[in-house]
Structure formats: C-alpha cells, structure tokens
Design a protein around this motif. Sequence first.
Motif, PDB file in Angstrom:
ATOM      1  N   UNK A   1       2.642  26.136   0.608  1.00 58.11           N
ATOM      2  CA  UNK A   1       2.021  26.195  -0.723  1.00 58.11           C
ATOM      3  C   UNK A   1       0.984  25.077  -0.859  1.00 58.11           C
ATOM      4  N   UNK A   2      -0.106  25.357  -1.524  1.00 58.97           N
ATOM      5  CA  UNK A   2      -1.228  24.423  -1.605  1.00 58.97           C
ATOM      6  C   UNK A   2      -1.267  23.764  -2.976  1.00 58.97           C
ATOM      7  N   UNK A   3      -1.273  22.423  -2.954  1.00 57.15           N
ATOM      8  CA  UNK A   3      -1.209  21.626  -4.166  1.00 57.15           C
ATOM      9  C   UNK A   3      -2.368  20.645  -4.236  1.00 57.15           C
ATOM     10  N   UNK A   4      -2.666  20.209  -5.448  1.00 59.01           N
ATOM     11  CA  UNK A   4      -3.519  19.049  -5.660  1.00 59.01           C
ATOM     12  C   UNK A   4      -3.102  18.392  -6.970  1.00 59.01           C
ATOM     13  N   UNK A   5      -3.901  17.465  -7.450  1.00 59.83           N
ATOM     14  CA  UNK A   5      -3.686  16.832  -8.749  1.00 59.83           C
ATOM     15  C   UNK A   5      -5.040  16.623  -9.409  1.00 59.83           C
TER      16      UNK A   5
ATOM     17  N   UNK B   1       4.106  13.326 -13.210  1.00 61.88           N
ATOM     18  CA  UNK B   1       4.791  14.566 -12.887  1.00 61.88           C
ATOM     19  C   UNK B   1       4.514  15.093 -11.495  1.00 61.88           C
ATOM     20  N   UNK B   2       4.851  16.351 -11.314  1.00 64.92           N
ATOM     21  CA  UNK B   2       4.734  16.973 -10.005  1.00 64.92           C
ATOM     22  C   UNK B   2       3.283  17.365  -9.702  1.00 64.92           C
ATOM     23  N   UNK B   3       2.946  17.516  -8.403  1.00 67.39           N
ATOM     24  CA  UNK B   3       1.620  18.036  -8.058  1.00 67.39           C
ATOM     25  C   UNK B   3       1.400  19.428  -8.649  1.00 67.39           C
ATOM     26  N   UNK B   4       0.138  19.811  -8.767  1.00 68.84           N
ATOM     27  CA  UNK B   4      -0.233  21.093  -9.357  1.00 68.84           C
ATOM     28  C   UNK B   4      -0.323  22.147  -8.264  1.00 68.84           C
ATOM     29  N   UNK B   5       0.453  23.207  -8.396  1.00 69.97           N
ATOM     30  CA  UNK B   5       0.394  24.292  -7.412  1.00 69.97           C
ATOM     31  C   UNK B   5      -0.778  25.216  -7.736  1.00 69.97           C
ATOM     32  N   UNK B   6      -1.587  25.516  -6.735  1.00 65.06           N
ATOM     33  CA  UNK B   6      -2.772  26.343  -6.928  1.00 65.06           C
ATOM     34  C   UNK B   6      -2.465  27.836  -6.922  1.00 65.06           C
ATOM     35  N   UNK B   7      -1.210  28.201  -6.643  1.00 64.88           N
ATOM     36  CA  UNK B   7      -0.772  29.587  -6.466  1.00 64.88           C
ATOM     37  C   UNK B   7      -1.249  30.187  -5.152  1.00 64.88           C
TER      38      UNK B   7
ATOM     39  N   UNK C   1       4.094   6.752  -6.487  1.00 60.94           N
ATOM     40  CA  UNK C   1       3.144   7.164  -7.528  1.00 60.94           C
ATOM     41  C   UNK C   1       3.891   7.540  -8.805  1.00 60.94           C
ATOM     42  N   UNK C   2       5.002   8.252  -8.655  1.00 60.85           N
ATOM     43  CA  UNK C   2       5.746   8.655  -9.836  1.00 60.85           C
ATOM     44  C   UNK C   2       6.297   7.448 -10.586  1.00 60.85           C
ATOM     45  N   UNK C   3       6.716   6.435  -9.838  1.00 63.12           N
ATOM     46  CA  UNK C   3       7.213   5.212 -10.459  1.00 63.12           C
ATOM     47  C   UNK C   3       6.099   4.489 -11.206  1.00 63.12           C
ATOM     48  N   UNK C   4       4.904   4.503 -10.624  1.00 62.62           N
ATOM     49  CA  UNK C   4       3.798   3.726 -11.173  1.00 62.62           C
ATOM     50  C   UNK C   4       2.982   4.489 -12.209  1.00 62.62           C
ATOM     51  N   UNK C   5       2.692   5.751 -11.909  1.00 65.73           N
ATOM     52  CA  UNK C   5       1.791   6.538 -12.758  1.00 65.73           C
ATOM     53  C   UNK C   5       2.560   7.478 -13.677  1.00 65.73           C
TER      54      UNK C   5
ATOM     55  N   UNK D   1       0.864  -1.182   0.000  1.00 61.41           N
ATOM     56  CA  UNK D   1       0.000   0.000   0.000  1.00 61.41           C
ATOM     57  C   UNK D   1       0.899   1.230   0.000  1.00 61.41           C
ATOM     58  N   UNK D   2       0.823   2.038  -1.057  1.00 62.15           N
ATOM     59  CA  UNK D   2       1.614   3.260  -1.165  1.00 62.15           C
ATOM     60  C   UNK D   2       0.828   4.409  -0.561  1.00 62.15           C
ATOM     61  N   UNK D   3       1.205   4.793   0.652  1.00 58.81           N
ATOM     62  CA  UNK D   3       0.563   5.902   1.355  1.00 58.81           C
ATOM     63  C   UNK D   3       1.607   6.966   1.676  1.00 58.81           C
ATOM     64  N   UNK D   4       2.462   7.250   0.687  1.00 61.34           N
ATOM     65  CA  UNK D   4       3.602   8.132   0.915  1.00 61.34           C
ATOM     66  C   UNK D   4       3.352   9.573   0.504  1.00 61.34           C
ATOM     67  N   UNK D   5       2.108  10.004   0.529  1.00 61.65           N
ATOM     68  CA  UNK D   5       1.790  11.416   0.534  1.00 61.65           C
ATOM     69  C   UNK D   5       1.758  12.136  -0.794  1.00 61.65           C
ATOM     70  N   UNK D   6       1.632  13.456  -0.686  1.00 58.34           N
ATOM     71  CA  UNK D   6       1.474  14.338  -1.843  1.00 58.34           C
ATOM     72  C   UNK D   6       2.576  14.136  -2.879  1.00 58.34           C
ATOM     73  N   UNK D   7       3.816  14.054  -2.417  1.00 60.82           N
ATOM     74  CA  UNK D   7       4.957  13.923  -3.320  1.00 60.82           C
ATOM     75  C   UNK D   7       5.382  12.462  -3.435  1.00 60.82           C
ATOM     76  N   UNK D   8       4.430  11.580  -3.500  1.00 58.56           N
ATOM     77  CA  UNK D   8       4.658  10.143  -3.510  1.00 58.56           C
ATOM     78  C   UNK D   8       5.679   9.703  -4.565  1.00 58.56           C
ATOM     79  N   UNK D   9       6.770   9.130  -4.079  1.00 53.06           N
ATOM     80  CA  UNK D   9       7.775   8.583  -4.986  1.00 53.06           C
ATOM     81  C   UNK D   9       7.232   7.358  -5.708  1.00 53.06           C
TER      82      UNK D   9
END
Length: 404
Positions: free
Chosen positions: A283-287, A181-187, A174-178, A164-172
Amino acid sequence: MSHTPEPLRIAVVGGGIGGLAAALAVARSGHHVTLVERSAQFGELGAGLQLAPNASLALEQLGVLPAVQGTAVAPPRLVMMDALTGDQVTSLDLRSAAYTERFTHPYLVTHRTDLHAALLAACQEHPSVTLRTGHTVTHIDQNESGAQLHFAEDHAVLAADAVVAADGLHSRLRQTLVGDGKPVCSRYVAFRGALPTEKMTGRMSQHAASEAVMVWAGPRMHLVQYPVRRGELYNQVAVFESDHYTPDSDDWGTEAELEERFAGTCLTVRDALPLISRDRRWPLYDRLPIDNWVHGRIVLLGDAAHPMLQYLAQGACQALEDAVALGESLGRFGDPADAFTAYAAQRTERAARIQTNARRFGEICHLEGMGATFRNQLLASRRPDDFDDISWVWTPAATTVPTT
C-alpha cells in the motif's frame, strides 16, 4: 569550512537508506555516531530504485558513488508509454549533451539492497560509526545538555548530544514529537519485484535490452520497468488504485484487482503481468508536509520527516539530500540545536514541494479518457533534451560534506 572544537555524540535511529546515509555524513563531518536499528540484522525490503542526478551528487559527496555505480545501471532514456495503446508519449535522453551540461551526475537505477549494502559497508568501515542492531527505541529523554535513548530490549540507556530520527514512514519518534497520526493511504497499491532479465521474452525482451526506464501510464494504474544489478535483473512495479479500500481492513488491492485493472492494457503490458512478483503487496502512503522537523535535540530525516508517493522517484533521493545537508550543518555549528535549525531551514521547503508535486504527478500519470488524450498531446511536443519541467527536482541546493 571549520569543524567543531569537540566532536559531538550523535545517535541515529533507523538503519535504512536514510539512517545509514545520515550516520555516514555526520561521521564524515567530524562527529561520533551510534546508529541503532530495531531489527536483528541490517537489510532493505523492496526491489528497484531510481537515483536521479541529485541523488548521484549526494552519493558522491558521501564517498560511495563508485561503489553504487559498480552494480547500478545508467539507463539511456526515460520513456513514458500509453498503457492502453502501446504508443510512446514522450521520452528524455539521459545521455544527451543537454543532460550532461545541465546535471553533470548520472541518472542511475539500482536494487535497493545494493544501495543499502554500499552505505552499510561505508559505515562499517568508518572509525567514528558504531552500529547496533536489535535496539528498539521506546522513548527519548532530553534536556539542554543532551538526550538519553531508552530501549524496549532492556539495554543500557544510550546517552547522546543529539538524535536523528530516521525511523521511516511509521516513525514512532515522529508520533511522539509531532503527533500527527497515521500516514495517509493513497488507496493505491504496488506489486513489485525483480526477476532474471533472461525471463523477459517476446515484446518485453526488446524493452529489457534497451536498458531504458519504461513507464506505462494508464487510467488509475501504471507499470514501471527497468534493469538493475548490472542488467542481470529486471525490475517491474505494477501500481493501481483499489476500488475496495477501507481504512480498517487489509482486504483490498488484491491480485484479482491487479488483473482486472490491467485487463484493458496493450499486449506488451499484458505480457509483463504474469512476471510481476505477487509475493507481497505494498500500500502506498505519504503525509502532508510539515515544517517542524526540529524538536530540541531531536531532528527528523528521510521518510520520518517527509514521506512521499513514488511518482517523482524521489523518496530515497530526498533522504540522501537530507543526509548531506545534515552533515554539512553539523560540520559548521558547534551547537547541535543551531545545526539542526540550519539543516531544516535548507531542507523543509524543498522536501515539501517535492511531496506535493509527487501527488500531482501521480494524478497526471493516472488520467483517464480525454484527460489522458490531452496529456499525451501536450507531452508529445516535448523534445528528448528538454529538461525544463524536471530540472528543479534534479538540482538540489549546493552542499558540501567535509571529509574526515
């Protein structure tokens, strides 16, 4: 509900709220869990956290609701105020008969560290959970029979039936699997923290004493306030959009911008501004939503699967729902691939809808000019016991975690 004939060995990557909840749910469904956390010790950053009734239900199913309630506050109301005029826009009565009949479980506000501590204690007490800190996963090898986790610290390889990959917003992972790219910054950026309630003076002390969740909505900014830790601390979060955001720089969303953006607010909000923590900006991010959470014997959970903006206060709530659904699926299916497929089928659509609507609610909260005027007029007609527009968020699909 039947348990699998042979307990599986499940590895959970990430020791935050989502990872701990997942480990607990999986163990309670009859499996052996090893949770690995890259930090040297468990901990949680941040301040306050809102737990809507869907989260309280999940905590009850995980067996930790009483522990969380021991330090949490059950606010009587959710209140939206106009940050410029200081007028009330709308409110919801969280102690009304209509609320209790519709949701049953309480709306709570708590300190993130208190929720994390309750989940950590429950995992430490469960005989089927092993916790390991100082383990950074570099990659995972998997085949039809299992998976092997490799670590940067040159530890021995950890073998598991599934991960179970529960390694957060900057999930390493997820990047390997999906590989999206990086999360989207909302500004947008947040300054947040909790301070002793007695430091809230003047106009702010009245709101602190009410124990309500206060949301002061303004043009491209807002302020959220509520008590935590038995009312001993008062949580404040100031959020605003930066005019100086650049993707390749960290020099934006500064304290000077904070002061400038809130300069035109009402006296009550301006009184609160000096008491807002400036130790760190967030900074606030989502995807954008995805539906491919399952990758063989690896599955995503929490922010690794569906990071969302905070405007519906559902980030942690959805991670808790994930954990309950995952534990329930692993209690039903002997093959982890089948369990992961069932879990994702239950969760992806709902999580995606909340991700998308969190963005929309942020836009509504931050309207300017006539847009804000129309918003206020529309919401002013809503009764305090009318939960129709939020009930779908606060009401998850029914699940049950077996107790073991």
